[in-house]
Write an enzyme that holds these catalytic residues in place. Structure first.
Site, PDB file in Angstrom:
ATOM      1  N   GLU A 110       9.924  70.785  41.061  1.00  0.00           N
ATOM      2  CA  GLU A 110      11.252  70.629  41.630  1.00  0.00           C
ATOM      3  C   GLU A 110      12.274  71.360  40.767  1.00  0.00           C
ATOM      4  OE1 GLU A 110      10.971  66.481  44.144  1.00  0.00           O
ATOM      5  OE2 GLU A 110      11.914  66.397  42.189  1.00  0.00           O
ATOM      6  N   CYS A 124      19.031  73.868  37.539  1.00  0.00           N
ATOM      7  CA  CYS A 124      18.116  73.233  36.592  1.00  0.00           C
ATOM      8  C   CYS A 124      16.696  73.609  36.995  1.00  0.00           C
ATOM      9  CB  CYS A 124      18.319  71.721  36.627  1.00  0.00           C
ATOM     10  SG  CYS A 124      17.254  70.792  35.521  1.00  0.00           S
ATOM     11  N   CYS A 131       4.522  66.910  32.534  1.00  0.00           N
ATOM     12  CA  CYS A 131       5.051  66.905  31.167  1.00  0.00           C
ATOM     13  C   CYS A 131       4.118  66.111  30.267  1.00  0.00           C
ATOM     14  CB  CYS A 131       6.450  66.285  31.166  1.00  0.00           C
ATOM     15  SG  CYS A 131       7.334  66.449  29.591  1.00  0.00           S
ATOM     16  N   CYS A 135       8.546  60.650  27.266  1.00  0.00           N
ATOM     17  CA  CYS A 135       9.772  59.961  26.857  1.00  0.00           C
ATOM     18  C   CYS A 135       9.945  58.730  27.741  1.00  0.00           C
ATOM     19  CB  CYS A 135      10.975  60.893  26.984  1.00  0.00           C
ATOM     20  SG  CYS A 135      10.869  62.348  25.911  1.00  0.00           S
ATOM     21  N   CYS A 138      12.388  58.580  30.836  1.00  0.00           N
ATOM     22  CA  CYS A 138      12.335  59.716  31.761  1.00  0.00           C
ATOM     23  C   CYS A 138      11.168  59.553  32.726  1.00  0.00           C
ATOM     24  CB  CYS A 138      12.187  61.018  30.971  1.00  0.00           C
ATOM     25  SG  CYS A 138      12.047  62.494  32.004  1.00  0.00           S
ATOM     26  N   GLY A 186       9.015  69.407  32.399  1.00  0.00           N
ATOM     27  CA  GLY A 186       8.291  70.048  31.314  1.00  0.00           C
ATOM     28  C   GLY A 186       9.128  70.288  30.068  1.00  0.00           C
ATOM     29  N   GLU A 187       8.445  70.656  28.996  1.00  0.00           N
ATOM     30  CA  GLU A 187       9.051  71.003  27.712  1.00  0.00           C
ATOM     31  C   GLU A 187       9.020  72.524  27.567  1.00  0.00           C
ATOM     32  OE1 GLU A 187      10.599  71.939  24.563  1.00  0.00           O
ATOM     33  OE2 GLU A 187      10.628  69.746  24.724  1.00  0.00           O
ATOM     34  N   SER A 218      16.683  73.391  26.873  1.00  0.00           N
ATOM     35  CA  SER A 218      16.672  72.050  26.287  1.00  0.00           C
ATOM     36  C   SER A 218      15.289  71.723  25.748  1.00  0.00           C
ATOM     37  CB  SER A 218      17.072  71.017  27.344  1.00  0.00           C
ATOM     38  OG  SER A 218      16.981  69.704  26.823  1.00  0.00           O
ATOM     39  N   SER A 240      17.437  67.171  23.224  1.00  0.00           N
ATOM     40  CA  SER A 240      17.309  65.861  23.868  1.00  0.00           C
ATOM     41  C   SER A 240      17.126  64.832  22.749  1.00  0.00           C
ATOM     42  CB  SER A 240      16.096  65.890  24.815  1.00  0.00           C
ATOM     43  OG  SER A 240      16.009  64.725  25.579  1.00  0.00           O
ATOM     44  N   LEU A 241      18.242  64.259  22.273  1.00  0.00           N
ATOM     45  CA  LEU A 241      18.249  63.475  21.040  1.00  0.00           C
ATOM     46  C   LEU A 241      18.039  61.979  21.290  1.00  0.00           C
ATOM     47  CD1 LEU A 241      18.606  63.603  17.958  1.00  0.00           C
ATOM     48  CD2 LEU A 241      21.074  63.303  18.332  1.00  0.00           C
ATOM     49  N   HIS A 242      19.060  61.297  21.806  1.00  0.00           N
ATOM     50  CA  HIS A 242      18.980  59.932  22.331  1.00  0.00           C
ATOM     51  C   HIS A 242      18.864  58.813  21.296  1.00  0.00           C
ATOM     52  CE1 HIS A 242      18.547  62.240  25.918  1.00  0.00           C
ATOM     53  NE2 HIS A 242      17.336  62.665  25.582  1.00  0.00           N
ATOM     54  N   ASN A 317      19.828  57.182  34.446  1.00  0.00           N
ATOM     55  CA  ASN A 317      19.561  57.225  35.879  1.00  0.00           C
ATOM     56  C   ASN A 317      18.308  56.410  36.174  1.00  0.00           C
ATOM     57  OD1 ASN A 317      21.670  59.146  36.741  1.00  0.00           O
ATOM     58  ND2 ASN A 317      20.586  60.545  35.374  1.00  0.00           N
ATOM     59  N   CYS A 360      19.268  63.555  36.142  1.00  0.00           N
ATOM     60  CA  CYS A 360      18.530  63.769  34.904  1.00  0.00           C
ATOM     61  C   CYS A 360      17.428  62.729  34.742  1.00  0.00           C
ATOM     62  CB  CYS A 360      19.509  63.694  33.727  1.00  0.00           C
ATOM     63  SG  CYS A 360      18.752  63.956  32.126  1.00  0.00           S
TER      64      CYS A 360
END
Length: 382
Positions: A110, A124, A131, A135, A138, A186-187, A218, A240-242, A317, A360
């Site tokens: 997507e 995006c 992936c 995480c 996610c 994906g990364e 990212s 992508s810290l968080h 989200n 996201c």
């Protein structure tokens, strides 16, 4: 109200090589091998095809009028200029568009177009099918990795969306697609070779012509590849810290166990081209009672000291079965105020496309759910 439209596109014919998405050198190489052209002629013909494919958006050799009729016939026998099959196109109430793109039977990704982001609108794109990072906030990360995307498959996400936006020829002042963000499935740094080639195609001045300063990659923190990303692509970097400590980030972003926060911050400070004009974006998803306290905000300020940075605060989200809740708006604003008073830009990202699961961390979840439902119906019908 959400609208759902079918936007099936003509896929590449079996046995014919698709030139769409290829680099300049790859196109020239295909022509050299197919027709026995010398290097100079292959590059000349390749340059003609490049402009038709990436400036005009042509999908039919017959339209390429500055190429001889005989050559056009020969090209038609051996090649196509085809788009991937867009099996579903969803349009949100806020104008966000989500595309489900089929790469091969059972293999889909997507991508999401978000209007009024950046100069005009952002796309995006995905870099992998599935992936590996898992995480915990996610939903995309709950889907197993199938494979890396090729550079052409990445570029063709852009091409398909430009078709839908009716944005050919490329490079006009009234463009609706101005920014590319590698924040889909994906990364990207686990597929850096293909991401790098895709950026070369997307950013070429005599083609799609999206500036490298408007392309953001990212990463969740693949530290060994970060310097190469900056040195070889000049792309903008997002992290992508968080979380601000290893214990919590180990839980939220498991790759932190391999590359902890200190290593990640050291790599950020060494990112090529880093300056106040080329700041790193730190993404921080707001999770109620997990990482949203005033103490965490102050810790974030201390962590980023000396790094030219912007902090994007992302309201969580939700997705079915998610273990977290979104922080309250009041809490998010309080968190943002602490960061802002410390001198950092801290925009709160307005959730876009939630009604079509395009926000996201939600990519592909809806399509997977639909396929599972279809499979159950098929079993019941037996």
């Amino acid at each position: 109200m959400m609208t759902e439209l079918d936007l099936s596109a003509r896929p590449a014919k079996a046995g014919l090589q698709n030139l769409a998405g290829m680099t300049r050198d790859e196109i020239a190489g295909q022509l050299r091998d197919a027709f026995g052209l010398d290097e100079k002629k292959a590059r000349m013909r390749g340059a003609q095809l490049w402009r038709w494919i990436y400036v005009a958006g042509a999908t039919d050799f017959a339209a390429m009028t500055n190429i001889s009729k005989d050559m056009r016939a020969d090209l038609t026998e051996r090649f196509v200029v085809a788009r991937p099959e867009v099996t579903e196109r969803l349009v949100s109430v806020d104008g966000t568009r989500k595309y489900l793109i089929r790469l091969s039977p059972g293999v889909e990704v997507e991508c999401v177009y978000i209007p009024d982001v950046g100069r005009a609108g952002a796309l995006c794109v995905s870099s992998q099918v599935g992936c590996t990072l898992a995480c915990t906030f996610c939903h995309t990360g709950t889907q197993k990795l199938v494979r890396n995307l090729t550079s052409a498959e990445i570029v063709n996400q852009v091409m398909a969306v430009k078709d839908d936006l009716e944005e050919w020829p490329s490079g006009g002042d009234d463009r609706r697609l101005s920014n590319i963000v590698f924040m889909g499935m994906g990364e990207p740094l686990y597929n850096l070779d293909n991401v790098e080639r895709a950026i070369d195609v997307i950013s070429a001045d005599d083609g799609i012509s999206i500036s490298r300063r408007r392309i953001t990659v990212s990463t969740s923190g693949v530290v060994p590849e970060m310097h190469r990303l900056g040195a070889e692509t000049s792309a903008m970097l997002a992290i992508s810290l968080h979380a601000t400590n290893d214990a919590l980030r180990d839980e939220l972003v498991p790759i932190n166990r391999k590359y902890p926060i200190k290593e990640l911050m050291d790599a950020c400070r060494a990112y090529p081209g880093l300056s106040n004009a080329r700041r790193i974006t730190f993404e921080y998803v707001m999770l109620k009672g997990v990482n949203d306290s005033d103490a965490e905000a102050r810790a974030l300020v201390r962590l980023l000291k000396g790094i030219p940075a912007k902090i994007n605060l992302i309201p969580f989200n939700p997705w079915p079965g998610a273990p977290y809740e979104c922080s309250s708006w009041e809490r998010i604003e309080g968190f943002a105020d602490i960061i802002s008073r410390a001198g950092y830009a801290s925009p709160i990202r307005t959730p876009r496309g939630r009604d079509i699961f395009a926000a996201c961390g939600q990519l592909k979840s809806e399509s997977v759910k639909k396929r599972a439902s279809d499979a159950r119906k098929e079993r019941m019908a037996l």
